[in-house]
Write an enzyme that holds these catalytic residues in place. Structure first.
Site, PDB file in Angstrom:
ATOM      1  N   LYS A 104       0.835  -1.192   0.000  1.00 12.64           N
ATOM      2  CA  LYS A 104       0.000   0.000   0.000  1.00 12.64           C
ATOM      3  C   LYS A 104       0.873   1.246   0.000  1.00 12.64           C
ATOM      4  CE  LYS A 104      -3.449  -2.466   2.749  1.00 12.64           C
ATOM      5  NZ  LYS A 104      -4.075  -2.618   4.088  1.00 12.64           N
ATOM      6  N   ALA A 136      -1.027  -8.185  10.043  1.00 10.42           N
ATOM      7  CA  ALA A 136      -0.311  -9.450   9.869  1.00 10.42           C
ATOM      8  C   ALA A 136      -0.483 -10.360  11.082  1.00 10.42           C
ATOM      9  CB  ALA A 136       1.177  -9.170   9.624  1.00 10.42           C
ATOM     10  N   LYS A 187      -6.068   5.803   4.090  1.00 11.32           N
ATOM     11  CA  LYS A 187      -6.385   5.391   5.468  1.00 11.32           C
ATOM     12  C   LYS A 187      -5.150   5.460   6.356  1.00 11.32           C
ATOM     13  CE  LYS A 187      -4.443   1.116   5.340  1.00 11.32           C
ATOM     14  NZ  LYS A 187      -3.553   0.467   6.329  1.00 11.32           N
ATOM     15  N   SER A 250      -1.387  -0.387  14.761  1.00  7.48           N
ATOM     16  CA  SER A 250      -1.058   0.367  13.549  1.00  7.48           C
ATOM     17  C   SER A 250       0.134   1.276  13.805  1.00  7.48           C
ATOM     18  CB  SER A 250      -2.260   1.209  13.107  1.00  7.48           C
ATOM     19  OG  SER A 250      -1.859   2.215  12.198  1.00  7.48           O
ATOM     20  N   ARG A 251       1.162   1.148  12.980  1.00  8.16           N
ATOM     21  CA  ARG A 251       2.340   1.999  13.129  1.00  8.16           C
ATOM     22  C   ARG A 251       2.014   3.454  12.822  1.00  8.16           C
ATOM     23  NH1 ARG A 251       5.626  -1.988   9.265  1.00  8.16           N
ATOM     24  NH2 ARG A 251       3.579  -1.777   8.302  1.00  8.16           N
ATOM     25  N   ASN A 252       1.062   3.663  11.898  1.00 12.63           N
ATOM     26  CA  ASN A 252       0.647   5.030  11.577  1.00 12.63           C
ATOM     27  C   ASN A 252      -0.065   5.668  12.766  1.00 12.63           C
ATOM     28  OD1 ASN A 252       1.302   5.032   8.559  1.00 12.63           O
ATOM     29  ND2 ASN A 252      -0.006   3.241   8.732  1.00 12.63           N
ATOM     30  N   GLU A 278       4.101   4.092   6.673  1.00 13.13           N
ATOM     31  CA  GLU A 278       3.696   4.370   5.298  1.00 13.13           C
ATOM     32  C   GLU A 278       2.900   5.676   5.185  1.00 13.13           C
ATOM     33  OE1 GLU A 278       4.761   3.102   2.715  1.00 13.13           O
ATOM     34  OE2 GLU A 278       5.179   0.965   2.953  1.00 13.13           O
TER      35      GLU A 278
END
Length: 324
Positions: A104, A136, A187, A250-252, A278
């Protein structure tokens, strides 16, 4: 089915778990001999996804030709920043192969979506993208998960279904390739804002307000790119938006949380150096793409001002109230 899987990170390993559950022959590609040897020694990626071990039938290689040769389907599951260079290595060995993209994002320098990079560089039009709410670490538990698959080629969608669909993975298909990629990219950017709200100690009602406004903004972005606005209501759209914007997995989201908490510049820098965020890299790309199209999406502009130009994260709270 014989599958060449490019990516031995967390998501690549998670996809491998699905492929092996479906009894497919899998060869994983990794960039370095060090990573390859570590996976072969431990039968897992101890850093990225320690909870899943590959069985002895899974092969691992750093040789691109080996991973491509005689495969029915190729899957790309590496960070967006490295897709272009991987395609350069793949080019001599591709001849109308079926390729499924699980990456993504948007390429920073060119503003191209991943499917555009793959189609431009490789000798095939048999390209599909897959996106949806699927951490994951969740996929390896074999609990139900839904994904959107998009392609202009029915054969590629069929192969992807054969590869991944089973008793716990549901696939819904569409021809809106760029729309699915936009949702999968945006997103991550919205998750930065959701993380900021968490860092600002906003309540659940405020967080729900953001998601509602963001879903409308995603529709406007899809319209600006001549995509199907209904894609917002897919697994790739609202499904992934909810997941990524509500979970510290979520790393974001986690990066946005640092910003909202007012973390030091050094702490933010260290997080970016050690973690693939990302949304951080996609933010600048989508910001510039929208400017080129002369389309104004206020939430994107505000996130850009806060993340890139260092504006006060509290502006997000005011924005949600006064946004027209």
């Amino acid at each position: 089915m014989r599958v060449g899987l490019f990516g031995g990170g967390a998501y690549g390993m998670a996809l491998c778990s699905i492929l092996r559950y479906n009894n497919h022959d899998v060869t994983i590609w990794t960039k370095t001999e060090e990573t390859k040897n570590e996976i072969l020694k431990n039968r897992c990626n101890k850093i990225k996804l320690p909870g899943y071990k590959i069985d002895d039938e899974v092969k691992v290689s750093t040789d691109v030709e080996t991973v491509i040769k005689d495969k029915d389907l190729l899957i790309i599951a590496i960070p967006a920043a490295y897709v272009s260079s991987l395609c350069d290595e793949m080019t001599p060995f591709i001849d109308n192969d079926n390729i499924l993209i699980a990456t993504k994002g948007i390429e920073q320098k060119t503003g191209l979506f991943i499917s555009e990079i793959v189609e431009n560089k490789l000798n095939t039009k048999n390209v599909a993208v897959i996106s949806g709410p699927s951490f994951a670490v969740d996929l390896i538990t074999r609990m139900p998960a839904g994904l959107t698959i998009a392609s202009k080629t029915p054969e590629t969608i069929l192969l992807a279904r054969q590869a991944l669909q089973n008793s716990y993975i549901k696939l819904r298909d569409t021809t809106d390739v760029i729309g699915v990629e936009i949702c999968g990219s945006i997103k991550n950017v919205i998750a930065l804002a959701a993380g900021m709200l968490a860092g600002l100690k906003a309540n659940e009602s405020t967080k729900a307000m953001l998601l509602t406004e963001a879903s409308h903004d995603m529709e406007n972005i899809l319209e600006a790119f001549d995509c199907d606005k209904r894609t917002v209501m897919s697994f790739a759209g609202i499904g992934d938006l909810i997941l990524t914007c509500t979970s510290p997995k979520s790393r974001n989201f986690s990066f946005g949380n640092l910003i909202g908490e007012g973390a030091s510049t050094q702490k933010v820098k260290e997080y970016l150096e050690n973690t693939t965020v990302e949304g951080y890299y996609t933010l600048e790309s989508i910001y510039m793409l929208l400017k080129d199209k002369k389309v104004t999406i206020p939430i994107i502009d505000l996130i850009y001002e806060i993340i890139v130009n260092g504006k006060d994260p509290n502006l997000l709270l005011l924005f949600l109230v006064y946004k027209s």
